[in-house]
Design a protein around this motif. Structure first.
Motif: not given
Length: 112
Positions: A52-55, A69-71, A73-79
């Protein structure tokens, strides 16, 4: 500084579980990682869904970054970023391992 034996044992078990998953994914998804590598080298950026994640992968001159992103692909946080080398040949050689590592990070994070 001394470590509690149970803490050390838990770390070893966790590391073993992580690398077992990594090697399983690397072996099982080798063809998929090769195809994604070709697309990424050509397009320089790629967004895929894992569970359920987008990379979002982005190639730069020397390496590749991955943002999670957990949402949808709207906002990417972990890099993360890995140095791969500047040539397409080196990127082609090392990208499949980076893709496997990123998928392992996502899936291992879900399990633990």
């Amino acid at each position: 500084m001394s470590l509690n034996n149970s803490e050390n044992f838990d770390d070893v078990e966790r590391d073993n579980a992580y690398f077992d998953l990594f090697f399983e994914l690397e072996r099982k998804n080798a063809a998929q990682y090769e195809e994604l590598t070709k697309r990424l080298i050509k397009e320089k950026s790629l967004v895929i869904q894992i569970e359920n994640f987008w990379v979002k992968y982005s190639l730069d001159r020397y390496g590749c970054s991955a943002a999670i992103s957990r949402d949808a692909g709207q906002s990417f946080s972990e890099h993360s970023w890995s140095r791969l080398g500047w040539s397409k040949k080196k990127k082609g050689k090392y990208l499949p391992t980076f893709l496997a590592k990123t998928e392992t990070d996502v899936k291992f994070g879900l399990e633990n």
